[in-house]
Scaffold this active site. Structure first.
Site, mmCIF file in Angstrom:
data_model
loop_
_atom_site.group_PDB
_atom_site.id
_atom_site.type_symbol
_atom_site.label_atom_id
_atom_site.label_comp_id
_atom_site.label_asym_id
_atom_site.label_seq_id
_atom_site.Cartn_x
_atom_site.Cartn_y
_atom_site.Cartn_z
ATOM 1 N N HIS A 183 0.821 -1.221 0.000
ATOM 2 C CA HIS A 183 0.000 0.000 0.000
ATOM 3 C C HIS A 183 0.847 1.261 0.000
ATOM 4 O O HIS A 183 0.339 2.346 -0.246
ATOM 5 C CB HIS A 183 -0.924 0.005 1.222
ATOM 6 C CG HIS A 183 -2.012 -1.029 1.129
ATOM 7 N ND1 HIS A 183 -3.323 -0.722 0.883
ATOM 8 C CD2 HIS A 183 -1.967 -2.384 1.211
ATOM 9 C CE1 HIS A 183 -4.051 -1.827 0.825
ATOM 10 N NE2 HIS A 183 -3.244 -2.845 1.036
ATOM 11 N N ASP A 217 3.337 9.536 -0.693
ATOM 12 C CA ASP A 217 2.191 8.721 -0.291
ATOM 13 C C ASP A 217 1.994 7.608 -1.309
ATOM 14 O O ASP A 217 2.137 7.843 -2.511
ATOM 15 C CB ASP A 217 0.929 9.595 -0.248
ATOM 16 C CG ASP A 217 -0.061 9.130 0.807
ATOM 17 O OD1 ASP A 217 -0.033 7.942 1.155
ATOM 18 O OD2 ASP A 217 -0.863 9.965 1.276
HETATM 19 P P1 ADP Z 1 -3.194 6.247 4.806
HETATM 20 O O1 ADP Z 1 -3.491 4.877 4.369
HETATM 21 O O2 ADP Z 1 -1.754 6.595 4.758
HETATM 22 O O3 ADP Z 1 -3.760 6.602 6.138
HETATM 23 P P2 ADP Z 1 -5.139 7.200 2.794
HETATM 24 O O4 ADP Z 1 -5.486 8.589 2.406
HETATM 25 O O5 ADP Z 1 -4.904 6.279 1.659
HETATM 26 O O6 ADP Z 1 -3.890 7.276 3.774
HETATM 27 O O7 ADP Z 1 -6.319 6.578 3.634
HETATM 28 C C1 ADP Z 1 -6.804 7.186 4.779
HETATM 29 C C2 ADP Z 1 -8.185 6.627 5.067
HETATM 30 O O8 ADP Z 1 -8.476 6.859 6.434
HETATM 31 C C3 ADP Z 1 -9.262 7.274 4.250
HETATM 32 O O9 ADP Z 1 -10.232 6.335 3.908
HETATM 33 C C4 ADP Z 1 -9.838 8.319 5.203
HETATM 34 O O10 ADP Z 1 -11.188 8.613 4.999
HETATM 35 C C5 ADP Z 1 -9.653 7.646 6.537
HETATM 36 N N1 ADP Z 1 -9.461 8.669 7.571
HETATM 37 C C6 ADP Z 1 -8.482 9.576 7.628
HETATM 38 N N2 ADP Z 1 -8.668 10.396 8.696
HETATM 39 C C7 ADP Z 1 -9.765 9.984 9.306
HETATM 40 C C8 ADP Z 1 -10.485 10.427 10.456
HETATM 41 N N3 ADP Z 1 -10.098 11.464 11.190
HETATM 42 N N4 ADP Z 1 -11.578 9.752 10.805
HETATM 43 C C9 ADP Z 1 -11.995 8.700 10.076
HETATM 44 N N5 ADP Z 1 -11.369 8.247 8.977
HETATM 45 C C10 ADP Z 1 -10.276 8.873 8.595
HETATM 46 O O1 F6P Z 2 -1.769 2.723 4.071
HETATM 47 C C1 F6P Z 2 -0.613 2.503 4.782
HETATM 48 C C2 F6P Z 2 -0.905 2.039 6.174
HETATM 49 O O2 F6P Z 2 0.245 1.705 6.863
HETATM 50 C C3 F6P Z 2 -1.802 0.864 6.229
HETATM 51 O O3 F6P Z 2 -1.106 -0.337 6.179
HETATM 52 C C4 F6P Z 2 -2.488 1.108 7.503
HETATM 53 O O4 F6P Z 2 -3.761 0.575 7.562
HETATM 54 C C5 F6P Z 2 -2.572 2.606 7.596
HETATM 55 O O5 F6P Z 2 -1.483 3.074 6.913
HETATM 56 C C6 F6P Z 2 -2.686 3.066 9.024
HETATM 57 O O6 F6P Z 2 -1.579 2.678 9.767
HETATM 58 P P1 F6P Z 2 -1.666 1.823 11.099
HETATM 59 O O7 F6P Z 2 -2.238 0.504 10.750
HETATM 60 O O8 F6P Z 2 -0.263 1.769 11.579
HETATM 61 O O9 F6P Z 2 -2.575 2.566 12.024
#
Ligand code: ADP
Ligand code: F6P
Length: 519
Positions: free
Chosen positions: A155, A363
């Site tokens: 990811h 990212d």
């Molecule tokens: P990462 O996997 O690095 O966290 P992404 O943008 O790919 O980044 O995914 C983040 C996911 O987490 C998205 O589906 C987003 O809606 C969710 N998310 C991020 N912040 C919040 C929050 N404060 N509350 C609920 N969901 C969240």
């Molecule tokens: O998308 C990258 C990632 O590390 C996922 O594997 C994971 O679900 C997300 O970020 C949040 O991180 P964590 O599982 O450490 O809370």
């Protein structure tokens, strides 16, 4: 249809808002298809003896989970995963911390996962392992006689070879990854970095644009951009409750323009740079004062890792500075919310915001960018300002693409979004929505599983390709194939740099890779 077994460190709780792209995009697909989800239950127990496997069912999905011991949590999750692999994969060698203990813990947890998972598997299951926490799981499963097709999806970004080599155990990890049949990446840049390593450092050879031959292994390495469930965002963003929230956001006397950022509070997300860009917007275009607000939702994540604690302090100080410099009785320029919020609330906030500001420094994909597009009103959409360093930028060309390190450039893009004619917004959004739909969560999952379920690579399929030499894995090819030691471990000797990972029993990294003990 074959049963799908998903293996990941983080397992979503269907009842709770999930922050983290992995949990979000797997949950939707798995609910639809059904299957088994195996991983960490999010709990930490005092010692290894208290670790037990638990099983529960929710709809069509069976969740099989286990806790970490305190030591595993500290050394595996916070240590090797998030203080070593995470920064290296996000091009932040300056933040990476390596210790032999953390790599041992990583190896131990992967072995324990495989031990608990192997008895749950049926011969026909498709096994899909996710993310950097679990790279050696397939090798450990193979060592236990599992012959199923096993796929791996990363990811996060895959770094260029000369960054990857900063991980002391990179050779071990790269050998372990060869135990998979299909390896998936978010972008073509990640896939290219991976293939470059296999070809340049491990003597591999590309047989087609996405089949690599290394030693005795054929691995399919392809791009499967992760996506979101568009219709569920449309539904959430248009229900009555969402409309109420949007009205609240724009209640009389409040600013006209809302800029929204939604990210885990991770240093890769570029939040301090984003806040500085917003400050620059207010300096360069003071007419925006009292008219524009930046709402940043940044839930806590991995707070015990020092770099994460540091970023939190930096961000809190910056928002205080900006609010002190520009704020007034009737206007708070930066609204910073440090917690998880329900997805329905997020959808409403996206729809009620005229600008989606997604400016990570690096990212894998960034699903927030896609969620923002999905949640917009097609007749009056907002504008996505997107970092060129998000995986999503490879596809989402109609966003305003920016360099997140350049505060002036990001400020100009925000100003351009603020003054963009409605027709242009509609045109850009329509093109973006088509892209987000074409690569949604469903397509992502189906595309990967189709590749995983395809017949293994065969020479006859590669028509005129010459067969590569079978000793292509030259630098690390075993001089003798070690057999299992009585303990079940490889008969590793530090002089023997080998035991081809896919078939070796439980292997500890230090045993395979290092010819000299670490000083
Ligand atoms: P990462 O996997 O690095 O966290 P992404 O943008 O790919 O980044 O995914 C983040 C996911 O987490 C998205 O589906 C987003 O809606 C969710 N998310 C991020 N912040 C919040 C929050 N404060 N509350 C609920 N969901 C969240
Ligand atoms: O998308 C990258 C990632 O590390 C996922 O594997 C994971 O679900 C997300 O970020 C949040 O991180 P964590 O599982 O450490 O809370």
């Amino acid at each position: 249809m074959k049963r799908l077994v998903v293996v990941s460190n983080r397992v979503a709780d269907p009842g709770c808002p999930a922050s983290g792209g992995l949990a979000v995009c797997i949950l939707d697909g798995l609910k639809e298809r059904g299957g088994l989800w195996f991983g960490w239950n999010g709990e930490v127990v005092a010692s290894e003896s208290e670790i037990g496997v638990s099983c529960r069912r929710d709809g069509q999905v069976t969740f099989v989970t286990m806790p970490f011991s305190e030591q595993d949590y500290k050394e595996h999750y916070l240590g090797f995963c998030n203080a070593a692999l995470w920064p290296v994969h996000h091009y932040r060698l300056d933040l990476a911390r390596f210790t032999p203990e953390s790599c041992d813990a990583y190896s131990r947890v992967n072995r324990r996962f495989a031990e608990a998972l192997a008895p749950q598997l049926h011969p026909d299951d498709l096994v899909w392992v996710h993310d950097y926490h679990l790279i050696p799981v397939a090798a450990e499963l193979r060592a236990r006689g599992v012959r199923n097709r096993i796929g791996f999806f990363l990811h996060i970004p895959f770094p260029p070879p000369d960054m990857l080599v900063a991980v002391p155990e990179h050779e071990w990890l790269m050998r372990a990854i060869l135990a998979y049949d299909v390896v998936g990446f978010q972008t073509s840049a990640d896939q290219a970095n991976f293939c470059r390593f296999l070809c340049e450092a491990m003597g591999g050879e590309m047989l087609t644009s996405d089949v690599v031959h290394v030693g005795c292994r054929f691995v399919t390495a392809s791009v499967f951009p992760a996506g979101v469930c568009v219709d569920s965002f449309v539904t959430m963003a248009t229900q009555a409750e969402a409309q109420r929230r949007i009205r609240w956001l724009h209640r009389r006397g409040e600013p006209r323009i809302n800029i929204i950022g939604v990210d885990r509070l991770d240093y890769t997300k570029g939040l301090p740079d984003r806040f500085r860009s917003f400050r620059r917007l207010l300096e360069l275009h003071p007419e925006n004062c009292k008219a524009v607000t930046l709402m940043q939702i940044a839930p806590p994540t991995r707070e015990e890792v020092k770099a994460y604690a540091d970023i939190r302090h930096e961000l809190e100080a910056l928002s205080g500075e900006i609010n002190g410099q520009f704020g007034d009785f009737d206007w708070t320029p930066v609204r910073y919310v440090h917690r998880n919020v329900p997805r329905e609330t997020l959808a409403a906030l996206y729809r009620g915001s005229q600008i989606g500001l997604v400016t990570p420094l690096r990212d894998g994909m960034n699903l927030v960018a896609k969620e923002y597009i999905a949640a917009q009103d097609e007749t009056d959409p907002g504008v996505l300002v997107l970092s060129r360093f998000a995986g999503a930028a490879e596809d989402l060309e109609e966003a305003l693409i920016v360099n997140p390190y350049d505060a002036d450039e990001v400020a100009h893009a925000m100003q351009r979004a603020i003054s963009m004619p409605k027709e242009e917004k509609i045109e850009r959004h329509a093109a973006l929505l088509a892209r987000v739909r074409a690569r949604d969560a469903h397509n992502w999952m189906e595309g990967f599983l189709e590749a995983l379920d395809a017949p293994p690579f065969s020479w006859s399929a590669s028509f005129s390709m010459p067969a590569p030499k079978i000793d292509a894995l030259r630098p690390w090819t075993p001089t003798a194939h070690s057999s299992a030691a009585p303990s079940g471990r490889a008969t590793a000797s530090r002089g023997l740099r080998s035991a081809a990972i896919p078939h070796a029993p439980s292997i500890r990294p230090a045993e395979i890779i290092r010819t000299e003990p670490r000083a």
